[in-house]
Design an enzyme around this catalytic site. Sequence first.
Site, PDB file in Angstrom:
ATOM      1  N   GLU A  32       4.969 -11.869  23.174  1.00 34.84           N
ATOM      2  CA  GLU A  32       5.074 -11.847  21.823  1.00 34.84           C
ATOM      3  C   GLU A  32       4.173 -12.345  20.846  1.00 34.84           C
ATOM      4  OE1 GLU A  32       7.846 -12.010  23.779  1.00 34.84           O
ATOM      5  OE2 GLU A  32       9.371 -10.767  23.116  1.00 34.84           O
ATOM      6  N   ALA A  33       3.743 -11.727  19.749  1.00 38.59           N
ATOM      7  CA  ALA A  33       2.995 -12.338  19.072  1.00 38.59           C
ATOM      8  C   ALA A  33       3.563 -13.152  17.920  1.00 38.59           C
ATOM      9  CB  ALA A  33       1.856 -11.615  18.322  1.00 38.59           C
ATOM     10  N   LYS A  61      -3.900 -17.068  18.276  1.00 42.81           N
ATOM     11  CA  LYS A  61      -3.946 -15.768  17.507  1.00 42.81           C
ATOM     12  C   LYS A  61      -4.549 -15.908  16.206  1.00 42.81           C
ATOM     13  CE  LYS A  61      -1.250 -12.133  15.615  1.00 42.81           C
ATOM     14  NZ  LYS A  61       0.037 -11.737  15.199  1.00 42.81           N
ATOM     15  N   GLU A 325       3.583  -6.391  12.769  1.00 45.35           N
ATOM     16  CA  GLU A 325       2.844  -7.720  12.026  1.00 45.35           C
ATOM     17  C   GLU A 325       3.465  -8.806  12.759  1.00 45.35           C
ATOM     18  OE1 GLU A 325       0.475  -8.211   9.972  1.00 45.35           O
ATOM     19  OE2 GLU A 325      -0.164  -6.184   9.554  1.00 45.35           O
ATOM     20  N   THR A 327       6.522 -10.174  13.125  1.00 47.93           N
ATOM     21  CA  THR A 327       7.625 -11.039  12.029  1.00 47.93           C
ATOM     22  C   THR A 327       8.859 -11.370  12.616  1.00 47.93           C
ATOM     23  OG1 THR A 327       7.752  -8.810  11.260  1.00 47.93           O
ATOM     24  CG2 THR A 327       6.293 -10.096  10.079  1.00 47.93           C
TER      25      THR A 327
HETATM   26  C1  LIG Z   1       9.531  -4.364  21.684  1.00 50.74           C
HETATM   27  C2  LIG Z   1       9.670  -5.399  21.200  1.00 50.74           C
HETATM   28  C3  LIG Z   1       8.558  -6.260  20.953  1.00 50.74           C
HETATM   29  C4  LIG Z   1       8.566  -7.412  20.238  1.00 50.74           C
HETATM   30  N1  LIG Z   1       7.579  -8.213  19.702  1.00 50.74           N
HETATM   31  C5  LIG Z   1       7.448  -9.054  18.978  1.00 50.74           C
HETATM   32  C6  LIG Z   1       6.457  -9.768  18.569  1.00 50.74           C
HETATM   33  O1  LIG Z   1       5.571  -9.470  18.867  1.00 50.74           O
HETATM   34  N2  LIG Z   1       6.555 -10.829  17.833  1.00 50.74           N
HETATM   35  C7  LIG Z   1       7.802 -11.297  17.178  1.00 50.74           C
HETATM   36  O2  LIG Z   1       7.840 -12.204  16.305  1.00 50.74           O
HETATM   37  N3  LIG Z   1       8.956 -10.790  17.532  1.00 50.74           N
HETATM   38  C8  LIG Z   1       8.770  -9.842  18.649  1.00 50.74           C
HETATM   39  N4  LIG Z   1       9.727  -9.007  19.258  1.00 50.74           N
HETATM   40  C9  LIG Z   1      11.104  -9.647  18.650  1.00 50.74           C
HETATM   41  C10 LIG Z   1      11.487 -10.876  19.835  1.00 50.74           C
HETATM   42  O3  LIG Z   1      11.372 -10.394  20.905  1.00 50.74           O
HETATM   43  C11 LIG Z   1      12.905 -11.415  19.594  1.00 50.74           C
HETATM   44  O4  LIG Z   1      12.823 -11.701  18.172  1.00 50.74           O
HETATM   45  C12 LIG Z   1      12.995 -12.786  20.170  1.00 50.74           C
HETATM   46  O5  LIG Z   1      12.907 -12.305  21.686  1.00 50.74           O
HETATM   47  C13 LIG Z   1      14.542 -13.263  20.289  1.00 50.74           C
HETATM   48  O6  LIG Z   1      15.325 -12.513  20.705  1.00 50.74           O
HETATM   49  P1  LIG Z   1      17.061 -12.675  20.518  1.00 50.74           P
HETATM   50  O7  LIG Z   1      17.109 -14.177  21.250  1.00 50.74           O
HETATM   51  O8  LIG Z   1      17.458 -12.718  19.239  1.00 50.74           O
HETATM   52  O9  LIG Z   1      17.763 -11.650  21.480  1.00 50.74           O
HETATM   53  P2  LIG Z   1      17.587 -11.411  22.996  1.00 50.74           P
HETATM   54  O10 LIG Z   1      16.202 -11.949  23.476  1.00 50.74           O
HETATM   55  O11 LIG Z   1      18.034 -10.038  23.552  1.00 50.74           O
HETATM   56  O12 LIG Z   1      18.351 -12.675  23.637  1.00 50.74           O
HETATM   57  C14 LIG Z   1      19.777 -12.458  23.577  1.00 50.74           C
HETATM   58  C15 LIG Z   1      20.544 -13.816  24.439  1.00 50.74           C
HETATM   59  O13 LIG Z   1      21.976 -13.641  24.361  1.00 50.74           O
HETATM   60  C16 LIG Z   1      22.421 -13.889  25.504  1.00 50.74           C
HETATM   61  N5  LIG Z   1      23.700 -12.957  25.509  1.00 50.74           N
HETATM   62  C17 LIG Z   1      23.921 -11.645  25.088  1.00 50.74           C
HETATM   63  N6  LIG Z   1      25.384 -11.323  25.239  1.00 50.74           N
HETATM   64  C18 LIG Z   1      25.853 -12.318  25.687  1.00 50.74           C
HETATM   65  C19 LIG Z   1      27.335 -12.785  26.018  1.00 50.74           C
HETATM   66  N7  LIG Z   1      28.224 -11.928  26.026  1.00 50.74           N
HETATM   67  N8  LIG Z   1      27.624 -14.103  26.682  1.00 50.74           N
HETATM   68  C20 LIG Z   1      26.370 -15.072  26.674  1.00 50.74           C
HETATM   69  N9  LIG Z   1      25.187 -14.717  26.316  1.00 50.74           N
HETATM   70  C21 LIG Z   1      24.799 -13.544  25.924  1.00 50.74           C
HETATM   71  C22 LIG Z   1      21.425 -13.430  26.301  1.00 50.74           C
HETATM   72  O14 LIG Z   1      21.498 -13.880  27.849  1.00 50.74           O
HETATM   73  C23 LIG Z   1      20.266 -13.545  25.815  1.00 50.74           C
HETATM   74  O15 LIG Z   1      19.945 -14.780  26.167  1.00 50.74           O
HETATM   75  C24 LIG Z   1       9.871  -7.879  19.748  1.00 50.74           C
HETATM   76  C25 LIG Z   1      10.980  -7.104  20.063  1.00 50.74           C
HETATM   77  C26 LIG Z   1      11.056  -6.008  20.998  1.00 50.74           C
HETATM   78  C27 LIG Z   1      12.377  -5.225  21.115  1.00 50.74           C
END
Ligand SMILES: Cc1cc2nc3c(=O)[nH]c(=O)nc-3n(C[C@H](O)[C@H](O)[C@H](O)COP(=O)(O)OP(=O)(O)OC[C@H]3O[C@@H](n4cnc5c(N)ncnc54)[C@H](O)[C@@H]3O)c2cc1C
Length: 484
Positions: A32-33, A61, A325, A327
């Site tokens: 991720e950036a 970056k 971007e 974000t």
């Molecule tokens: C293709 C892509 C590219 C990206 N690139 C960037 C970027 O360059 N810059 C940036 O700022 N952001 C980027 N993002 C977004 C970034 O990856 C996410 O904001 C960040 O990883 C946080 O994700 P999250 O924790 O919300 O969700 P997730 O990473 O999906 O984590 C979800 C968590 O919830 C837990 N969970 C789910 N269900 C249950 C359950 N029933 N019981 C217990 N635990 C559960 C899982 O174990 C996991 O730990 C990108 C996203 C994608 C899809």
Amino acid sequence: MAAAGLAKALHGMGVRIRLIESPHIGGVGVGEATIPPIMDFIRQLGIAEDDLVRDVKATYKLGIGFRDWTRTGHFYFHPFGPTGPGLESIPFQAYWLKMFLAGDAAPLEDYSIQAAAATEGRFSRPVHAPNTPLNKLTYALHFDASSFARYLRGFAEARGVTRTEGEVRSVSIHPQTGLVESVTLEGGESVTADLFVDCSGFRGLLIEEALETGYEDWSRWLPCDRAVVVHSEPAAAPAPYTLVTARDAGWQWRIPLQHRNGNGYVYSSAFITDECAATTLLGNLSGRLPGAPTTLSFTPGRRRKAWSRNVVALGLAAGFLEPLEATSIYLIQRGIAMLLRFFPDRDFATADIERYNRVLELEFHRVRDFLLMHYSQTERSGAFWEHCRSMPLTDTLLEKIELFRSHGRILREDAELFPVMSWLSVMVGQNIIPRRYDPLVDSLEPRKIRAKLDQLRSDIRRCVQSMPSHWDFIRNSPPRTAAK
Ligand SMILES: Cc1cc2nc3c(=O)[nH]c(=O)nc-3n(C[C@H](O)[C@H](O)[C@H](O)COP(=O)(O)OP(=O)(O)OC[C@H]3O[C@@H](n4cnc5c(N)ncnc54)[C@H](O)[C@@H]3O)c2cc1C
């Protein structure tokens, strides 16, 4: 991020924080950036930057390079940081534009130390050197979100957060109040709490599956709904910037980490098949691939309310706007900051919740507008890009573009995420050129403007030459410091 941020800020208040994560449901960690506010988050936690960079194999970056985005063969850079200094109360962009329109100024990139250093592969943190561009160096990080999360988990646990590995299987809602009372884990344990922070990713386990808050689909402005991602071994030293390259049905990113590159092709499934997208991605990579590509689907948009009753959704559970971007992690950070600003007691005052939701809604709108501008203003051909040009613009974006087109004016609304330099570099980069310059610039003698621009450019060149290479900067970072 939430567990770490809340543990640090609520320390001493008797608040107990519990982190429940499933080891079997993977999170997103594609390489991720981030954008500069992440450095404030890290500093507020009291984390030593060098330690973090070393532990999560992050790189620095300085901005984003856009290749083939405006048209094939074109390149422009969106640097972090401010514009050059004003001249006798006339802002940089106004006097630079006058000279630029007259064909008498160098490209914008030459007047940003971030852009100049990035394209030369150099990096330094700001140095106390008053009145030089080195003073204001602005940067962010590239890292893998999963590694960053693991690092912060350690930080949070060291500050009293209890972590439970387990899968949430059901959610129980109080029949009278409608508040979430407890979640039940796979082993049968019921966990009660006053406040729940839903960080469960796209599915939104509490905010959507339990509370049915609703989701605004923004596909009419942001056409991409898939990403195919793969890591590659680096073929060269990591560059201090993200590279994004336009493709036939979207765009490809390269995010350099210390040990690998994160790569992905973000595309619209209406214009290309998954197989074709994967072939395009793989055909445009150098370096060995340790694993096979994976595909992720998403619906661009936001949860109607990021905070509903006693559940605050953060991260993908609150919405997702494609990473052009970078974000998303910023929006998480903003969500945590606002949660602390409006931290509830057990009454969950409606006014606090509504204000929180308004702030987050505005943040999402502003990011959407900035992203939309990248799509709507390109000269690329092909069905996907023609579709992009036909998409409706929002009124807020139309106003921004028209203000710029008429006299090159850029207004940064209070607390708006993207600074003047961001709008200026992307608008000019995408060939949105003002019809006229700001008439107030005529109060300046052209000779003075030319001298100012020459001075700025040569100061930047000199400073960049004094900076180490990005890779040397990382390799020579000082040894570990004791955590605060
Ligand atoms: C293709 C892509 C590219 C990206 N690139 C960037 C970027 O360059 N810059 C940036 O700022 N952001 C980027 N993002 C977004 C970034 O990856 C996410 O904001 C960040 O990883 C946080 O994700 P999250 O924790 O919300 O969700 P997730 O990473 O999906 O984590 C979800 C968590 O919830 C837990 N969970 C789910 N269900 C249950 C359950 N029933 N019981 C217990 N635990 C559960 C899982 O174990 C996991 O730990 C990108 C996203 C994608 C899809």
